[in-house]
Design a protein around this motif. Structure first.
Motif, PDB file in Angstrom:
ATOM      1  N   TRP A   8       0.817  -1.213   0.000  1.00  0.00           N
ATOM      2  CA  TRP A   8       0.000   0.000   0.000  1.00  0.00           C
ATOM      3  C   TRP A   8       0.849   1.262   0.000  1.00  0.00           C
ATOM      4  O   TRP A   8       0.402   2.307  -0.490  1.00  0.00           O
ATOM      5  N   VAL A  11       1.356   1.654  -3.692  1.00  0.00           N
ATOM      6  CA  VAL A  11       0.151   1.766  -4.522  1.00  0.00           C
ATOM      7  C   VAL A  11      -0.776   2.909  -4.089  1.00  0.00           C
ATOM      8  O   VAL A  11      -1.494   3.478  -4.909  1.00  0.00           O
ATOM      9  N   GLY A  14      -1.260   6.322  -6.139  1.00  0.00           N
ATOM     10  CA  GLY A  14      -2.079   6.217  -7.343  1.00  0.00           C
ATOM     11  C   GLY A  14      -3.558   6.116  -7.016  1.00  0.00           C
ATOM     12  O   GLY A  14      -4.398   6.706  -7.703  1.00  0.00           O
ATOM     13  N   LEU A  15      -3.889   5.375  -5.961  1.00  0.00           N
ATOM     14  CA  LEU A  15      -5.287   5.244  -5.558  1.00  0.00           C
ATOM     15  C   LEU A  15      -5.867   6.580  -5.113  1.00  0.00           C
ATOM     16  O   LEU A  15      -7.007   6.932  -5.449  1.00  0.00           O
ATOM     17  N   SER A 158       2.989  -0.988 -16.889  1.00  0.00           N
ATOM     18  CA  SER A 158       3.482   0.371 -16.663  1.00  0.00           C
ATOM     19  C   SER A 158       3.749   1.070 -17.987  1.00  0.00           C
ATOM     20  O   SER A 158       3.438   2.259 -18.154  1.00  0.00           O
ATOM     21  N   ALA A 207      -3.315   8.928 -12.630  1.00  0.00           N
ATOM     22  CA  ALA A 207      -3.468   8.028 -11.483  1.00  0.00           C
ATOM     23  C   ALA A 207      -3.193   6.580 -11.872  1.00  0.00           C
ATOM     24  O   ALA A 207      -2.532   5.841 -11.132  1.00  0.00           O
ATOM     25  N   SER A 211      -0.245   4.262 -10.321  1.00  0.00           N
ATOM     26  CA  SER A 211      -0.573   2.972  -9.701  1.00  0.00           C
ATOM     27  C   SER A 211       0.213   1.838 -10.345  1.00  0.00           C
ATOM     28  O   SER A 211       0.746   0.959  -9.645  1.00  0.00           O
ATOM     29  N   GLY A 214       3.689   1.988  -9.263  1.00  0.00           N
ATOM     30  CA  GLY A 214       3.780   1.600  -7.856  1.00  0.00           C
ATOM     31  C   GLY A 214       3.803   0.099  -7.677  1.00  0.00           C
ATOM     32  O   GLY A 214       4.601  -0.432  -6.897  1.00  0.00           O
TER      33      GLY A 214
END
Length: 234
Positions: A8, A11, A14-15, A158, A207, A211, A214
């Motif tokens: 997390w 990530v 991006g969330l 990516s 975003a 993510s 990430g």
């Protein structure tokens, strides 16, 4: 992997950007669906007018179900607009329709980022399914080379997300230019509305790229640090 707090850390940015983008889209759509276009021109009419003006009469404009399901299909030369855009005579609909028209123009001009993204779609879809299993197998079997193959497969997502950025930003730039050039959007309020609606949508792609990067960095971190720690213990 999702149970790992470190996941997390990589990530979450991006969330959060995604949540921000969605909130901006809702706010701007709610506002600029209330601002009518000149002469009541609908999203479908905007797309058709701009396509014809650019000599793309072979591109079909269709209505499609769903919310924000608007897209251009380069395989069939079809521009599909959600019903909220297709039938709506407002500034938000005009901006979205013009944005999708921008993708049709990119296709006609063989715009490289769009062509590259289109070609790698099948590879990305396959790689996204295989990557986690290949990586986990490599870690469990203590085969670093196999794990790195999984990480390389993750990198394709990516790459796809990064290629999407210039495609979407370029389509939005074309949209604003065409709308003004053909007199569909006039005045500061209408132009500001198009910029805000398309700008909010652009954040969703940013975003997605953050993510994807990430997730990839998370697996690289595991391989470099946790994988190396496990090897040193042996």
């Amino acid at each position: 992997m999702m149970e790992d707090p470190l996941f997390w850390v990589f990530v979450l940015p991006g969330l959060l950007l995604g949540v921000y983008a969605q909130s901006r889209i809702k706010i701007n759509l709610a506002k600029y669906t209330q601002v009518p276009t000149l002469n009541g021109i609908t999203g479908a009419e905007v797309a058709r007018k701009l396509l014809d003006a650019q000599g793309l009469k072979d591109v079909t404009v269709e209505s499609t179900p769903g919310v924000l399901s608007d897209h251009y299909d380069p395989r069939t030369k079809t521009l599909r607009l959600s019903q909220q855009v297709y039938y709506a005579p407002n500034v938000a609909a005009a901006g979205i329709a013009a944005h999708e028209t921008g993708h049709a123009l990119q296709d006609a001009e063989d715009y490289f980022p769009m062509e590259a993204r289109t070609y790698i779609v099948p590879v990305v879809q396959l790689a996204a399914q295989a990557a986690p299993w290949v990586f986990i197998a490599g870690m469990l079997l203590q085969m670093p080379t196999l794990a790195w193959v999984g990480i390389i497969l993750f990198a394709s997502s990516s790459l796809f997300a990064l290629l999407t950025l210039p495609v979407e930003f370029n389509a939005s730039a074309r949209a604003k230019e065409l709308l003004v050039q053909h007199g569909i959007i006039q005045g500061e309020e209408q132009l500001d509305g198009v910029e805000k609606v398309l700008g909010a949508a652009a954040w969703t792609y940013v975003a997605a790229a953050v993510s994807a990067l990430g997730v990839w960095l998370f697996y690289v971190f595991i391989m470099f640090f946790r994988g190396r720690s496990a090897s040193s213990i042996r």
